[in-house]
Write a protein that holds these residues in place. Structure first.
Motif, mmCIF file in Angstrom:
data_model
loop_
_atom_site.group_PDB
_atom_site.id
_atom_site.type_symbol
_atom_site.label_atom_id
_atom_site.label_comp_id
_atom_site.label_asym_id
_atom_site.label_seq_id
_atom_site.Cartn_x
_atom_site.Cartn_y
_atom_site.Cartn_z
ATOM 1 N N LYS A 1 0.857 -0.701 0.071
ATOM 2 C CA LYS A 1 0.057 0.299 -0.225
ATOM 3 C C LYS A 1 0.910 1.286 -0.292
ATOM 4 O O LYS A 1 0.276 1.981 0.193
ATOM 5 C CB LYS A 1 -1.323 -0.235 0.592
ATOM 6 C CG LYS A 1 -1.459 -0.855 1.061
ATOM 7 C CD LYS A 1 -2.990 -0.863 2.060
ATOM 8 C CE LYS A 1 -3.879 -2.264 2.135
ATOM 9 N NZ LYS A 1 -5.281 -2.055 3.409
ATOM 10 N N GLN A 2 2.153 1.315 -0.425
ATOM 11 C CA GLN A 2 2.470 2.432 -0.525
ATOM 12 C C GLN A 2 2.891 2.648 -2.029
ATOM 13 O O GLN A 2 4.155 3.919 -2.133
ATOM 14 C CB GLN A 2 3.738 1.635 -0.105
ATOM 15 C CG GLN A 2 4.173 2.027 1.158
ATOM 16 C CD GLN A 2 5.101 1.651 2.320
ATOM 17 O OE1 GLN A 2 6.536 2.352 2.328
ATOM 18 N NE2 GLN A 2 4.555 1.172 3.780
ATOM 19 N N GLY A 3 2.660 2.242 -3.271
ATOM 20 C CA GLY A 3 2.348 2.134 -4.769
ATOM 21 C C GLY A 3 3.347 1.154 -5.152
ATOM 22 O O GLY A 3 4.429 1.576 -6.132
ATOM 23 N N TYR A 4 4.634 0.698 -4.957
ATOM 24 C CA TYR A 4 5.373 -0.351 -4.842
ATOM 25 C C TYR A 4 4.909 -1.187 -6.274
ATOM 26 O O TYR A 4 5.521 -1.903 -7.005
ATOM 27 C CB TYR A 4 6.371 -1.256 -4.373
ATOM 28 C CG TYR A 4 6.977 -0.601 -3.073
ATOM 29 C CD1 TYR A 4 8.043 0.356 -3.736
ATOM 30 C CD2 TYR A 4 7.168 -0.195 -1.632
ATOM 31 C CE1 TYR A 4 9.040 1.542 -2.459
ATOM 32 C CE2 TYR A 4 7.791 1.138 -0.880
ATOM 33 C CZ TYR A 4 8.965 1.118 -1.373
ATOM 34 O OH TYR A 4 9.005 2.329 -0.854
ATOM 35 N N ALA A 5 3.996 -2.067 -5.776
ATOM 36 C CA ALA A 5 3.200 -2.826 -6.779
ATOM 37 C C ALA A 5 2.612 -1.819 -7.993
ATOM 38 O O ALA A 5 3.307 -2.352 -9.293
ATOM 39 C CB ALA A 5 1.474 -3.417 -6.606
ATOM 40 N N SER A 6 2.259 -0.480 -8.149
ATOM 41 C CA SER A 6 1.817 0.178 -9.377
ATOM 42 C C SER A 6 3.077 0.826 -10.022
ATOM 43 O O SER A 6 3.490 0.385 -11.261
ATOM 44 C CB SER A 6 1.327 1.330 -9.035
ATOM 45 O OG SER A 6 -0.037 0.975 -8.252
ATOM 46 N N LEU B 1 4.635 -3.089 -12.539
ATOM 47 C CA LEU B 1 4.080 -2.872 -12.873
ATOM 48 C C LEU B 1 3.788 -1.719 -13.847
ATOM 49 O O LEU B 1 3.983 -2.248 -14.848
ATOM 50 C CB LEU B 1 2.446 -2.997 -13.216
ATOM 51 C CG LEU B 1 1.371 -3.989 -11.601
ATOM 52 C CD1 LEU B 1 0.076 -3.773 -12.003
ATOM 53 C CD2 LEU B 1 1.692 -5.135 -12.474
ATOM 54 N N LYS B 2 4.225 -1.040 -13.480
ATOM 55 C CA LYS B 2 4.792 0.482 -14.842
ATOM 56 C C LYS B 2 5.907 -0.053 -15.769
ATOM 57 O O LYS B 2 6.377 -0.078 -16.183
ATOM 58 C CB LYS B 2 4.918 2.275 -14.864
ATOM 59 C CG LYS B 2 3.726 2.688 -13.895
ATOM 60 C CD LYS B 2 4.041 3.800 -13.482
ATOM 61 C CE LYS B 2 2.518 4.168 -13.420
ATOM 62 N NZ LYS B 2 2.270 5.333 -12.170
ATOM 63 N N PHE B 3 7.010 -0.771 -14.479
ATOM 64 C CA PHE B 3 8.428 -1.159 -15.529
ATOM 65 C C PHE B 3 8.185 -2.441 -15.890
ATOM 66 O O PHE B 3 8.538 -2.463 -16.915
ATOM 67 C CB PHE B 3 8.897 -1.415 -14.102
ATOM 68 C CG PHE B 3 10.865 -2.201 -14.134
ATOM 69 C CD1 PHE B 3 11.624 -1.544 -14.363
ATOM 70 C CD2 PHE B 3 10.667 -3.537 -14.284
ATOM 71 C CE1 PHE B 3 12.639 -0.891 -14.587
ATOM 72 C CE2 PHE B 3 12.455 -3.856 -14.936
ATOM 73 C CZ PHE B 3 13.378 -3.185 -14.648
ATOM 74 N N MET B 4 7.224 -2.962 -15.695
ATOM 75 C CA MET B 4 6.863 -4.365 -16.153
ATOM 76 C C MET B 4 6.534 -3.963 -17.439
ATOM 77 O O MET B 4 6.459 -4.094 -18.388
ATOM 78 C CB MET B 4 5.659 -5.099 -15.361
ATOM 79 C CG MET B 4 5.632 -6.934 -16.763
ATOM 80 S SD MET B 4 4.431 -7.423 -15.505
ATOM 81 C CE MET B 4 4.765 -7.338 -13.615
ATOM 82 N N VAL C 1 -5.557 -3.341 -7.740
ATOM 83 C CA VAL C 1 -4.048 -2.827 -8.579
ATOM 84 C C VAL C 1 -4.519 -2.986 -10.080
ATOM 85 O O VAL C 1 -3.841 -2.511 -11.064
ATOM 86 C CB VAL C 1 -2.906 -3.748 -8.307
ATOM 87 C CG1 VAL C 1 -1.521 -3.211 -8.611
ATOM 88 C CG2 VAL C 1 -3.347 -2.783 -5.965
ATOM 89 N N TYR C 2 -4.266 -4.296 -10.352
ATOM 90 C CA TYR C 2 -4.112 -5.050 -11.878
ATOM 91 C C TYR C 2 -5.115 -3.861 -12.790
ATOM 92 O O TYR C 2 -5.028 -3.935 -13.711
ATOM 93 C CB TYR C 2 -4.465 -6.412 -11.944
ATOM 94 C CG TYR C 2 -3.767 -7.349 -11.299
ATOM 95 C CD1 TYR C 2 -1.298 -6.938 -11.734
ATOM 96 C CD2 TYR C 2 -3.331 -8.159 -10.890
ATOM 97 C CE1 TYR C 2 -0.954 -7.368 -10.815
ATOM 98 C CE2 TYR C 2 -2.376 -9.102 -9.970
ATOM 99 C CZ TYR C 2 -1.224 -8.948 -10.348
ATOM 100 O OH TYR C 2 -0.515 -9.765 -9.843
ATOM 101 N N LEU C 3 -6.184 -3.765 -11.973
ATOM 102 C CA LEU C 3 -7.677 -3.587 -13.199
ATOM 103 C C LEU C 3 -7.324 -1.795 -13.031
ATOM 104 O O LEU C 3 -6.995 -1.309 -14.323
ATOM 105 C CB LEU C 3 -8.954 -3.657 -11.852
ATOM 106 C CG LEU C 3 -9.162 -5.037 -12.499
ATOM 107 C CD1 LEU C 3 -10.743 -4.718 -11.558
ATOM 108 C CD2 LEU C 3 -9.736 -5.149 -13.463
ATOM 109 N N GLY C 4 -6.874 -1.558 -11.764
ATOM 110 C CA GLY C 4 -6.091 0.110 -12.010
ATOM 111 C C GLY C 4 -5.123 0.372 -13.090
ATOM 112 O O GLY C 4 -4.877 1.586 -13.717
#
Length: 148
Positions: free
Chosen positions: A78-83, A86-89, A115-118
């Motif tokens: 919940k700190q933006g790392y997943a997003s 995903l941007k890097f990917m 997160v994936y939908l977003g």
């Protein structure tokens, strides 16, 4: 400071530590070793003391990139790392000419689905009984794709 890095065999212990903390049915050391031996790409984010905060493994399949495993350390969720990952990917997929990214996610993993939908992924199907669940039960997977 955090940096995106390629991960390898030397990182498996840190990856396993995260994996076992965040998943009810974590991958084994053998799963990670086999993926790396088969040439699948692994990337992560390291913090200022070189600890892995998040990671993902992907497998190329013709013109598509298949996300095999993806996790963020519990204390960094919940700190933006997943997003960010995903941007890097997505940038990696585009740079290497992949038309899309495909993944499966547990039907019950609402946070990941959100997160994936977003990030622009869309549900394209279901895999019945794809994941192990408690006891002998199985859980469906939602199949999602993002066009690059």
């Amino acid at each position: 400071m955090h940096e995106f890095v390629r991960l390898g065999f030397a990182d498996i212990d840190q990856i396993l530590s995260i994996e076992e903390a965040v998943y009810s049915h974590p991958w084994s050391r053998g799963n990670f070793s086999d993926s790396l031996m088969n040439g699948h790409d692994a990337f992560g984010i390291r913090n200022e003391v070189q600890e892995i905060i998040a990671y993902f493994l992907v497998m190329p399949v013709v013109d598509e990139l298949h996300l095999l495993n993806f996790a963020v350390r519990s204390e960094n969720q919940k700190q933006g790392y997943a997003s960010a990952m995903l941007k890097f990917m997505h940038a990696y997929a585009k740079e290497h000419g992949y038309a899309s990214i495909l993944l499966e996610v547990r039907r019950s993993n609402y946070r990941a689905i959100e997160v994936y939908l977003g990030d622009g992924f869309q549900e394209i199907g279901r895999r019945k009984g794809y994941y192990p669940a408690e006891g002998d039960a199985r859980e469906d997977a939602i199949v999602m794709r993002r066009i690059c």
